[in-house]
Design a protein around this motif. Structure first.
Motif: not given
Length: 186
Positions: A115-124, A126-134, A156-161
């Protein structure tokens, strides 16, 4: 000051009004969907306006960062919304590298994508999209389909170091009420 803050939105209001009144821009830069007008993040000019707005806020005010919700952009592409998010991130960091930029997507990952076309997995990831996800985990602690702990673990499983993204869990107090209580009881 009041005069300065009134002027902050004037440029953006004029731009939106021009798009609305323009037969070439109306329905392209701004899109009517379900009775509401939305910015069309598929258009570079729109993404630039949004990023410039975030940049101007940080330049004019002492802010710790910029936060966006999930419901206020229109797109038909994961790449377009990601380009908008990345543009805002870059705008924020160009003003203040320490300022934070984050997103509150829906707690239902399937709806984020479909619905929102939000690629939250990618944002979590890859560096350079967001600092945090809520993620908005408004379903309650023990919801049958989306229990709090399960949704938090999924995000949490989508976030990489490498990404440096951190997780905040968005919740509301009324989801913790017993069946006979209402928010007015609080």
């Amino acid at each position: 000051d009041a005069q300065e803050s009134r002027g902050l939105g004037d440029v953006y209001k004029r731009q939106i009004k021009q798009w609305y009144n323009s037969s070439q821009k109306r329905g392209v830069n701004i899109v009517l969907k379900d009775g509401r007008w939305y910015y069309n993040s598929s258009v570079e000019e729109v993404r630039r306006l949004i990023a410039d707005g975030a940049k101007e806020l940080l330049q004019k005010y002492s802010l710790d960062g910029i936060h966006i919700d999930d419901y206020f952009y229109y797109s038909s592409s994961l790449d377009d919304v990601s380009a908008m998010v990345k543009g805002i991130y870059n705008a924020v960091k160009s003003v203040n590298p320490q300022a934070q930029f984050g997103v509150s997507p829906e707690g239902n990952i399937n709806r984020d994508y479909s619905i929102h076309f939000a690629d939250v997995k990618r944002w979590c990831r890859e560096k350079g999209f967001i600092d945090y996800i809520c993620p908005q985990i408004y379903y309650g602690m023990e919801h049958q389909t989306y229990p709090f702990a399960k949704v938090v673990a999924e995000f949490n499983s989508y976030i990489t170091e490498e990404s440096g993204v951190f997780l905040l869990a968005g919740t509301v107090s009324y989801t913790h009420l017993r069946a006979h209580e209402t928010p007015e009881h609080l």
